[in-house]
Design a protein around this motif. Sequence first.
Motif, PDB file in Angstrom:
ATOM      1  N   SER A  94      47.313  36.605  49.688  1.00 55.79           N
ATOM      2  CA  SER A  94      45.830  36.790  50.168  1.00 55.79           C
ATOM      3  C   SER A  94      45.123  38.027  49.986  1.00 55.79           C
ATOM      4  O   SER A  94      44.052  37.963  49.971  1.00 55.79           O
ATOM      5  N   SER A  95      45.992  38.997  50.523  1.00 53.68           N
ATOM      6  CA  SER A  95      45.428  40.348  50.517  1.00 53.68           C
ATOM      7  C   SER A  95      44.890  41.017  49.014  1.00 53.68           C
ATOM      8  O   SER A  95      43.816  41.772  49.086  1.00 53.68           O
ATOM      9  N   VAL A  96      45.407  40.555  48.051  1.00 58.55           N
ATOM     10  CA  VAL A  96      45.146  40.970  46.650  1.00 58.55           C
ATOM     11  C   VAL A  96      44.693  39.998  45.555  1.00 58.55           C
ATOM     12  O   VAL A  96      44.411  40.294  44.447  1.00 58.55           O
ATOM     13  N   VAL A  97      44.480  38.844  46.159  1.00 58.29           N
ATOM     14  CA  VAL A  97      44.356  37.706  45.359  1.00 58.29           C
ATOM     15  C   VAL A  97      42.863  38.083  44.562  1.00 58.29           C
ATOM     16  O   VAL A  97      41.980  38.539  45.106  1.00 58.29           O
ATOM     17  N   GLY A  98      42.689  37.675  43.117  1.00 57.35           N
ATOM     18  CA  GLY A  98      41.605  37.585  42.352  1.00 57.35           C
ATOM     19  C   GLY A  98      41.516  39.515  41.875  1.00 57.35           C
ATOM     20  O   GLY A  98      40.241  39.637  41.373  1.00 57.35           O
ATOM     21  N   THR A  99      42.284  40.405  42.326  1.00 55.01           N
ATOM     22  CA  THR A  99      41.974  41.737  41.971  1.00 55.01           C
ATOM     23  C   THR A  99      42.595  42.167  40.972  1.00 55.01           C
ATOM     24  O   THR A  99      43.719  41.298  40.174  1.00 55.01           O
ATOM     25  N   SER A 100      42.771  43.282  40.329  1.00 52.33           N
ATOM     26  CA  SER A 100      43.279  43.949  39.275  1.00 52.33           C
ATOM     27  C   SER A 100      44.773  44.362  39.621  1.00 52.33           C
ATOM     28  O   SER A 100      45.487  44.355  38.585  1.00 52.33           O
ATOM     29  N   VAL A 101      45.367  44.261  40.650  1.00 50.50           N
ATOM     30  CA  VAL A 101      46.475  44.351  41.097  1.00 50.50           C
ATOM     31  C   VAL A 101      47.137  43.184  41.999  1.00 50.50           C
ATOM     32  O   VAL A 101      47.881  43.486  42.674  1.00 50.50           O
ATOM     33  N   SER A 102      46.879  42.078  41.604  1.00 47.96           N
ATOM     34  CA  SER A 102      47.229  40.980  42.174  1.00 47.96           C
ATOM     35  C   SER A 102      48.597  40.779  41.783  1.00 47.96           C
ATOM     36  O   SER A 102      49.378  39.715  42.143  1.00 47.96           O
ATOM     37  N   TRP A 103      49.427  41.686  40.883  1.00 47.84           N
ATOM     38  CA  TRP A 103      50.747  41.476  40.444  1.00 47.84           C
ATOM     39  C   TRP A 103      51.448  42.359  41.199  1.00 47.84           C
ATOM     40  O   TRP A 103      52.825  42.256  41.336  1.00 47.84           O
ATOM     41  N   GLU A 104      50.963  43.057  42.372  1.00 50.35           N
ATOM     42  CA  GLU A 104      51.565  43.938  43.019  1.00 50.35           C
ATOM     43  C   GLU A 104      52.932  43.259  44.001  1.00 50.35           C
ATOM     44  O   GLU A 104      53.808  43.980  44.400  1.00 50.35           O
ATOM     45  N   PHE A 105      52.643  42.071  44.541  1.00 43.12           N
ATOM     46  CA  PHE A 105      53.615  41.405  45.394  1.00 43.12           C
ATOM     47  C   PHE A 105      54.387  40.580  44.583  1.00 43.12           C
ATOM     48  O   PHE A 105      55.238  39.710  45.197  1.00 43.12           O
ATOM     49  N   MET A 106      54.531  40.806  43.399  1.00 44.47           N
ATOM     50  CA  MET A 106      55.204  39.565  42.487  1.00 44.47           C
ATOM     51  C   MET A 106      56.894  39.583  42.803  1.00 44.47           C
ATOM     52  O   MET A 106      57.375  38.508  42.843  1.00 44.47           O
ATOM     53  N   ASN A 107      57.087  40.620  43.185  1.00 46.84           N
ATOM     54  CA  ASN A 107      58.653  40.941  43.248  1.00 46.84           C
ATOM     55  C   ASN A 107      58.883  40.052  44.536  1.00 46.84           C
ATOM     56  O   ASN A 107      60.173  39.554  44.507  1.00 46.84           O
ATOM     57  N   PHE A 108      58.014  40.245  45.636  1.00 45.45           N
ATOM     58  CA  PHE A 108      58.338  39.415  46.677  1.00 45.45           C
ATOM     59  C   PHE A 108      58.404  38.080  46.353  1.00 45.45           C
ATOM     60  O   PHE A 108      59.439  37.183  46.971  1.00 45.45           O
ATOM     61  N   GLN A 109      57.448  37.437  45.539  1.00 43.82           N
ATOM     62  CA  GLN A 109      57.356  36.217  45.513  1.00 43.82           C
ATOM     63  C   GLN A 109      58.543  35.550  44.543  1.00 43.82           C
ATOM     64  O   GLN A 109      59.076  34.584  44.808  1.00 43.82           O
ATOM     65  N   LEU A 110      58.958  36.330  43.766  1.00 46.15           N
ATOM     66  CA  LEU A 110      60.095  36.186  43.001  1.00 46.15           C
ATOM     67  C   LEU A 110      61.548  35.833  43.837  1.00 46.15           C
ATOM     68  O   LEU A 110      62.470  34.998  43.573  1.00 46.15           O
TER      69      LEU A 110
END
Length: 376
Positions: A66-82
């Motif tokens: 939610s803190s990066v949604v819709g931004t150009s860096v919304s990929w930053e937390f992808m490792n946490f999600q994976l």
Amino acid sequence: MTWSTWLVAPFITSVFFVLGVFTLYSVTFNWITSGTHSWNINIEDDTLNSWYGVLYMLVFVFSIQSSVVGTSVSWEFMNFQLIAVTFCAYFLNIHVPLYSFVPIVLVYMVFNHSIGYWQSWGHAITLMFFFWILNFIRVRYRDKHNEFVRYMLVGISFGGILWFWMRLKFHITWLTFAQEWIYLIIFEILLYMYISMLSQDSAIKVRLARLASHDTLTNTENFSAYTDDVRQMFDQSHEDGKPLTMMMFDIDHFKHVNDTYGHLAGDRVLQHVSMVTQTVLDENDTTISFYRTGGEEFNILFPGYSLRETETVVRQIFSAINHMKVNYDTDEISISISVGVSEITDDDKSPMDFYNRVDKNLYYSKRHGRMQITVD
């Protein structure tokens, strides 16, 4: 902040953050299971683990995104999600059919403002297959050689593909792509080590709990388990008015068996009697509880059964054991049992009152010729 203030690399803080998330999950899950057991909520731990695991990880994934949604860096937390996906698919072994996975992915894509990007669709489809294959190898190759190698091959392969979709969408550099992929691999290794450690600890606790509640010779529940269960069933019976019946039996002349054939022969008799009794109970009703409460004394609790309703099972056990031959070395040992049975009454003020009445019936059988059933 971690770098500028404490000179700690973000990757290091990420490691502690991920481990903290899973530690919190373990602590809260143990708290919930303890509560369900204390409140006598009829739900299996595995079922609770699946539902709570999915809910916990969904809250985790949506919260950090939610803190990066819709931004150009919304990929930053992808490792946490994976890592959250890996935890649910592999370590919790939660089975989600692909058609059920689709709505979850669509909701996330809408939430993340990514539903209009073709790269996001490729990423979503890859993620669903990643989840399914983790499920597959967990079931197919669990506890086999090279389990860790298979886990890592799947994690590394799909991790690279998933990050490649992010590179296409966000135009991140090859260096960033390589760094994030390596970070994911390290996270996967740490996750495997951490969960393996927790699983080993849980297995030890389960073994200790079983040793505390089960008789190691006959594999029946022991006197400690009996006292806990009869107290609970006694209270429940008085609260809801449902019947509760107890059967108690002794092996006749068991001291003679030990004195004549030796204690190992006596152990064989106890094991054989327990096995036959448990077989009869399993064929009738698995809710009936069986305990070894003394040397050659056994108790059976019939929750929800009236005295009349237990007659068939009691007779089956009595007939199966009496005149049964137990072979030990070259000897053939004949055994029989004496039985006492009674149903809970309003006059019983405690489980001990109930127990004493059944015990009195048992000793009536023993004093009047043995190998008989006394019921009141």
